[in-house]
Design a protein around this motif. Structure first.
Motif, PDB file in Angstrom:
ATOM      1  N   VAL A 122     -27.430  21.613   8.471  1.00 16.83           N
ATOM      2  CA  VAL A 122     -28.297  21.684   9.649  1.00 16.83           C
ATOM      3  C   VAL A 122     -27.674  22.576  10.721  1.00 16.83           C
ATOM      4  CG1 VAL A 122     -29.438  20.352  11.457  1.00 16.83           C
ATOM      5  CG2 VAL A 122     -29.230  19.385   9.163  1.00 16.83           C
ATOM      6  N   ALA A 123     -26.378  22.412  10.936  1.00 19.60           N
ATOM      7  CA  ALA A 123     -25.689  23.215  11.955  1.00 19.60           C
ATOM      8  C   ALA A 123     -25.755  24.700  11.611  1.00 19.60           C
ATOM      9  CB  ALA A 123     -24.232  22.757  12.075  1.00 19.60           C
ATOM     10  N   ALA A 124     -25.562  25.047  10.349  1.00 21.43           N
ATOM     11  CA  ALA A 124     -25.622  26.455   9.945  1.00 21.43           C
ATOM     12  C   ALA A 124     -27.031  27.012  10.129  1.00 21.43           C
ATOM     13  CB  ALA A 124     -25.186  26.600   8.485  1.00 21.43           C
ATOM     14  N   GLY A 125     -28.032  26.203   9.823  1.00 19.64           N
ATOM     15  CA  GLY A 125     -29.411  26.647  10.017  1.00 19.64           C
ATOM     16  C   GLY A 125     -29.729  26.876  11.479  1.00 19.64           C
ATOM     17  N   ALA A 126     -29.274  25.965  12.341  1.00 20.37           N
ATOM     18  CA  ALA A 126     -29.499  26.125  13.779  1.00 20.37           C
ATOM     19  C   ALA A 126     -28.775  27.366  14.303  1.00 20.37           C
ATOM     20  CB  ALA A 126     -29.013  24.871  14.513  1.00 20.37           C
ATOM     21  N   TRP A 127     -27.594  27.612  13.778  1.00 16.92           N
ATOM     22  CA  TRP A 127     -26.830  28.813  14.151  1.00 16.92           C
ATOM     23  C   TRP A 127     -27.608  30.076  13.793  1.00 16.92           C
ATOM     24  CZ3 TRP A 127     -21.924  30.388  10.948  1.00 16.92           C
ATOM     25  CH2 TRP A 127     -21.359  31.556  11.498  1.00 16.92           C
ATOM     26  N   SER A 128     -28.176  30.113  12.603  1.00 17.70           N
ATOM     27  CA  SER A 128     -28.937  31.304  12.186  1.00 17.70           C
ATOM     28  C   SER A 128     -30.179  31.504  13.053  1.00 17.70           C
ATOM     29  CB  SER A 128     -29.321  31.195  10.707  1.00 17.70           C
ATOM     30  OG  SER A 128     -30.371  30.276  10.492  1.00 17.70           O
ATOM     31  N   ASP A 129     -30.790  30.418  13.476  1.00 16.41           N
ATOM     32  CA  ASP A 129     -31.937  30.524  14.388  1.00 16.41           C
ATOM     33  C   ASP A 129     -31.508  31.091  15.743  1.00 16.41           C
ATOM     34  OD1 ASP A 129     -33.757  29.485  12.568  1.00 16.41           O
ATOM     35  OD2 ASP A 129     -33.616  27.435  13.330  1.00 16.41           O
ATOM     36  N   ARG A 130     -30.389  30.607  16.232  1.00 14.49           N
ATOM     37  CA  ARG A 130     -29.935  30.974  17.576  1.00 14.49           C
ATOM     38  C   ARG A 130     -29.557  32.452  17.660  1.00 14.49           C
ATOM     39  NH1 ARG A 130     -26.971  27.040  18.064  1.00 14.49           N
ATOM     40  NH2 ARG A 130     -24.949  27.904  17.441  1.00 14.49           N
ATOM     41  N   ILE A 131     -28.937  32.990  16.621  1.00 11.69           N
ATOM     42  CA  ILE A 131     -28.502  34.385  16.672  1.00 11.69           C
ATOM     43  C   ILE A 131     -29.519  35.340  16.049  1.00 11.69           C
ATOM     44  CG2 ILE A 131     -26.089  33.689  16.640  1.00 11.69           C
ATOM     45  CD1 ILE A 131     -25.942  34.643  13.739  1.00 11.69           C
ATOM     46  N   GLY A 132     -30.582  34.788  15.459  1.00 12.29           N
ATOM     47  CA  GLY A 132     -31.631  35.620  14.880  1.00 12.29           C
ATOM     48  C   GLY A 132     -31.215  36.368  13.628  1.00 12.29           C
ATOM     49  N   SER A 133     -30.287  35.795  12.867  1.00 12.21           N
ATOM     50  CA  SER A 133     -29.823  36.427  11.625  1.00 12.21           C
ATOM     51  C   SER A 133     -29.524  35.360  10.590  1.00 12.21           C
ATOM     52  CB  SER A 133     -28.561  37.253  11.879  1.00 12.21           C
ATOM     53  OG  SER A 133     -27.986  37.687  10.662  1.00 12.21           O
ATOM     54  N   ARG A 134     -29.969  35.592   9.348  1.00 14.94           N
ATOM     55  CA  ARG A 134     -29.613  34.680   8.261  1.00 14.94           C
ATOM     56  C   ARG A 134     -28.326  35.130   7.572  1.00 14.94           C
ATOM     57  NH1 ARG A 134     -32.954  31.346  10.555  1.00 14.94           N
ATOM     58  NH2 ARG A 134     -35.153  31.877  10.311  1.00 14.94           N
ATOM     59  N   THR A 135     -28.107  36.437   7.517  1.00 13.98           N
ATOM     60  CA  THR A 135     -27.012  36.955   6.711  1.00 13.98           C
ATOM     61  C   THR A 135     -25.647  36.832   7.375  1.00 13.98           C
ATOM     62  OG1 THR A 135     -27.479  39.197   7.533  1.00 13.98           O
ATOM     63  CG2 THR A 135     -28.502  38.548   5.456  1.00 13.98           C
ATOM     64  N   THR A 136     -25.583  36.964   8.679  1.00 13.66           N
ATOM     65  CA  THR A 136     -24.292  36.855   9.368  1.00 13.66           C
ATOM     66  C   THR A 136     -23.643  35.487   9.150  1.00 13.66           C
ATOM     67  OG1 THR A 136     -24.901  38.498  11.032  1.00 13.66           O
ATOM     68  CG2 THR A 136     -23.125  36.964  11.602  1.00 13.66           C
ATOM     69  N   PRO A 137     -24.367  34.374   9.333  1.00 12.23           N
ATOM     70  CA  PRO A 137     -23.740  33.076   9.053  1.00 12.23           C
ATOM     71  C   PRO A 137     -23.285  32.933   7.602  1.00 12.23           C
ATOM     72  CG  PRO A 137     -25.714  32.783  10.372  1.00 12.23           C
ATOM     73  CD  PRO A 137     -25.703  34.205   9.941  1.00 12.23           C
ATOM     74  N   ILE A 138     -24.086  33.434   6.648  1.00 14.52           N
ATOM     75  CA  ILE A 138     -23.701  33.305   5.242  1.00 14.52           C
ATOM     76  C   ILE A 138     -22.388  34.032   4.987  1.00 14.52           C
ATOM     77  CG2 ILE A 138     -24.349  33.790   2.853  1.00 14.52           C
ATOM     78  CD1 ILE A 138     -27.285  33.643   3.720  1.00 14.52           C
ATOM     79  N   ARG A 139     -22.262  35.251   5.534  1.00  6.26           N
ATOM     80  CA  ARG A 139     -21.044  36.035   5.319  1.00  6.26           C
ATOM     81  C   ARG A 139     -19.834  35.347   5.952  1.00  6.26           C
ATOM     82  NH1 ARG A 139     -22.612  40.023   7.758  1.00  6.26           N
ATOM     83  NH2 ARG A 139     -23.821  40.941   6.074  1.00  6.26           N
ATOM     84  N   ASN A 199     -26.161  26.752   2.102  1.00  5.60           N
ATOM     85  CA  ASN A 199     -27.298  26.473   1.210  1.00  5.60           C
ATOM     86  C   ASN A 199     -28.656  26.644   1.872  1.00  5.60           C
ATOM     87  OD1 ASN A 199     -25.457  25.918  -0.760  1.00  5.60           O
ATOM     88  ND2 ASN A 199     -25.998  23.768  -1.015  1.00  5.60           N
ATOM     89  N   GLY A 200     -28.847  25.988   3.000  1.00  4.62           N
ATOM     90  CA  GLY A 200     -30.136  26.053   3.667  1.00  4.62           C
ATOM     91  C   GLY A 200     -30.440  27.433   4.221  1.00  4.62           C
ATOM     92  N   VAL A 201     -29.429  28.127   4.739  1.00  2.00           N
ATOM     93  CA  VAL A 201     -29.638  29.464   5.306  1.00  2.00           C
ATOM     94  C   VAL A 201     -30.024  30.448   4.201  1.00  2.00           C
ATOM     95  CG1 VAL A 201     -28.637  31.294   6.696  1.00  2.00           C
ATOM     96  CG2 VAL A 201     -27.957  28.931   7.110  1.00  2.00           C
ATOM     97  N   ALA A 202     -29.320  30.390   3.070  1.00  2.00           N
ATOM     98  CA  ALA A 202     -29.638  31.290   1.956  1.00  2.00           C
ATOM     99  C   ALA A 202     -31.036  31.001   1.410  1.00  2.00           C
ATOM    100  CB  ALA A 202     -28.596  31.129   0.854  1.00  2.00           C
ATOM    101  N   PHE A 203     -31.405  29.736   1.335  1.00  2.00           N
ATOM    102  CA  PHE A 203     -32.729  29.346   0.860  1.00  2.00           C
ATOM    103  C   PHE A 203     -33.806  29.884   1.803  1.00  2.00           C
ATOM    104  CE2 PHE A 203     -35.709  25.983  -0.775  1.00  2.00           C
ATOM    105  CZ  PHE A 203     -35.502  26.223  -2.125  1.00  2.00           C
ATOM    106  N   THR A 204     -33.541  29.782   3.108  1.00  2.00           N
ATOM    107  CA  THR A 204     -34.471  30.309   4.104  1.00  2.00           C
ATOM    108  C   THR A 204     -34.608  31.821   3.978  1.00  2.00           C
ATOM    109  OG1 THR A 204     -33.815  28.536   5.628  1.00  2.00           O
ATOM    110  CG2 THR A 204     -34.998  30.406   6.572  1.00  2.00           C
ATOM    111  N   ALA A 205     -33.483  32.500   3.819  1.00  2.00           N
ATOM    112  CA  ALA A 205     -33.514  33.959   3.678  1.00  2.00           C
ATOM    113  C   ALA A 205     -34.322  34.377   2.457  1.00  2.00           C
ATOM    114  CB  ALA A 205     -32.090  34.503   3.572  1.00  2.00           C
ATOM    115  N   ALA A 206     -34.116  33.709   1.340  1.00  2.00           N
ATOM    116  CA  ALA A 206     -34.853  34.038   0.119  1.00  2.00           C
ATOM    117  C   ALA A 206     -36.359  33.835   0.320  1.00  2.00           C
ATOM    118  CB  ALA A 206     -34.351  33.186  -1.043  1.00  2.00           C
ATOM    119  N   ALA A 207     -36.715  32.739   0.982  1.00  2.00           N
ATOM    120  CA  ALA A 207     -38.134  32.458   1.213  1.00  2.00           C
ATOM    121  C   ALA A 207     -38.764  33.461   2.166  1.00  2.00           C
ATOM    122  CB  ALA A 207     -38.299  31.041   1.771  1.00  2.00           C
TER     123      ALA A 207
END
Length: 409
Positions: free
Chosen positions: A280-297, A336-344
């Protein structure tokens, strides 16, 4: 209440139902593994060897992998609500079959032998695949871009919650009341989720043929430079350290640190729950910065460093290795959730079911190979070298993550 407010409220209701549906499916998948003590019991109804019990238990995962892409196709063609209702109902029917057999025939499912049980678990796993694609697509369709990461992180909590539910119920009920009654638990959860889906779930709107971007959204997502294959590949690489921790944390604590099974189990359970929060925290982070790939990396690099530190401190026999095990257990699942969101988001509204199913199938295939492969590695070279090897895979994932994605939503 405004229309926007009503939609937001409905989105959270659908998220709750999607998470419940995925949790029910996760209980089905996990039920096989948690039946192993009953199947292996020398005084039980099956009295199987550990190898044979493991083979029967693996049928839920086998069924899941066989049908994931087909369920994804159904999501794209028929919609999320129909797919969930069919899959959850089928799962409830399959998992309740042993109890119905016991009631009608007056004898336990054990009398039919392990092959019959394996067939039931296979059917349950095949049905459970419906929730993987459909529930994810519901979340993507109902939540705006700036909230999707958080929402998908919540939905991704379903797996550890489902495993935890199975862990505290299936073995105990199977030991006290038999396999048929134990399997009635996931059957009931699936039935309740199917009913909630029928009552309150509505498919998200898809663009009409008159929409200006309709033709673009209908294009094959793998036929253009979207970064989709790199999202799949990085997620698969990160599954390796994740399942290294999940598969061997318990045995490491018991054999290398001489913890009791109870104490080690408590810590492993706590890691699972903390990992759910990390998603959940990683997903919220990706929302806040407007990027899915930066958190994954960043997660990939952090996972590599943590696994490497775990390897070093374990080699030196340092107590801080236990803290690093906990950290690794949380960090390695955070993507997991961020990568799933990016794929979708790359897949778009017309390909989401199939793309998410392919994503899950690839991850499950690699995850299934980790326990035997890394178990052999531990036997050959020990835990520190194995943890270091897992760190290498996490490090390899970092440059694979694309700098940006071609989102189509």
């Amino acid at each position: 209440m405004s229309e926007t407010g009503m939609r937001n409220g409905r989105a959270w209701i659908i998220l709750a139902i999607s998470t419940a549906a995925q949790s029910a499916s996760s209980v089905i998948i996990a039920s096989g593994a948690f039946l192993i003590p009953a199947l292996n019991d020398p005084n039980g109804g099956y009295q199987l060897t550990l190898a044979a019990a493991g083979t029967v238990a693996a049928m839920t995962t086998a069924g899941l992998m066989l049908t994931l892409v087909l369920w994804g196709l159904l999501v794209d063609r028929a919609g999320e609500r129909v797919t969930l209702m069919i899959g959850l109902s089928a799962g409830a029917a399959a998992m309740s079959a042993p109890l119905l057999h016991q009631v009608v025939r007056g004898e336990g499912i054990e009398a039919s032998g392990p092959v019959a049980l394996a067939g039931i678990l296979l059917a349950g796993g095949m049905a459970a695949g419906s929730a993987n694609a459909a529930s994810g697509r519901l979340v993507i369709g109902w939540f705006p871009v700036h909230r999707r990461g958080t929402a998908m992180g919540i939905r991704q909590m379903a797996q550890p919650l489902g495993v935890a539910t199975a862990a505290v119920s299936i073995p105990t009920v199977a030991a006290l009341h038999g396999v048929a009654v134990a399997l009635a638990i996931p059957a009931l959860l699936s039935l309740l989720a199917a009913a909630a889906t029928a009552l309150w779930v509505t498919d998200p709107q898809r663009p009409s043929r008159t929409s200006p971007n309709f033709s673009e959204l209908r294009k094959h997502p793998y036929a253009r430079h979207t970064g989709l294959l790199r999202i799949h590949a990085s997620a698969v690489l990160l599954v390796i350290p994740q399942f290294t921790i999940w598969s061997f944390a318990l045995v490491w604590l018991m054999t290398e640190r001489e913890w009791s099974a109870f104490t080690a189990g408590l810590l492993v359970g706590a890691i699972q729950l903390a990992g759910a929060g990390g998603r959940v925290a990683a997903g919220a982070w990706s929302d806040r910065i407007g990027s899915r790939t930066t958190p994954i990396r960043i997660i990939a690099v952090t996972a590599a460093v943590t696994m490497g530190a775990l390897a070093f401190t374990d080699l030196r026999g340092m107590s801080i290795a236990i803290v690093l095990l906990v950290a690794a257990g949380v960090i390695t699942v955070a993507d997991n959730g961020v990568a799933f969101t990016a794929a979708a988001e790359i897949a778009g509204p017309f390909w989401g079911g199939r793309v998410l199913s392919i994503h899950n199938t690839a991850q499950n295939a690699v995850a299934a190979a980790v326990p035997p492969a890394f178990g052999a590695t531990i036997t050959a070279v020990g835990f520190p070298a194995t943890f270091a090897l897992a760190a290498v895979f996490a490090l390899l994932a970092a440059p694979v993550v694309p700098s940006a994605i071609g989102a189509r939503t």
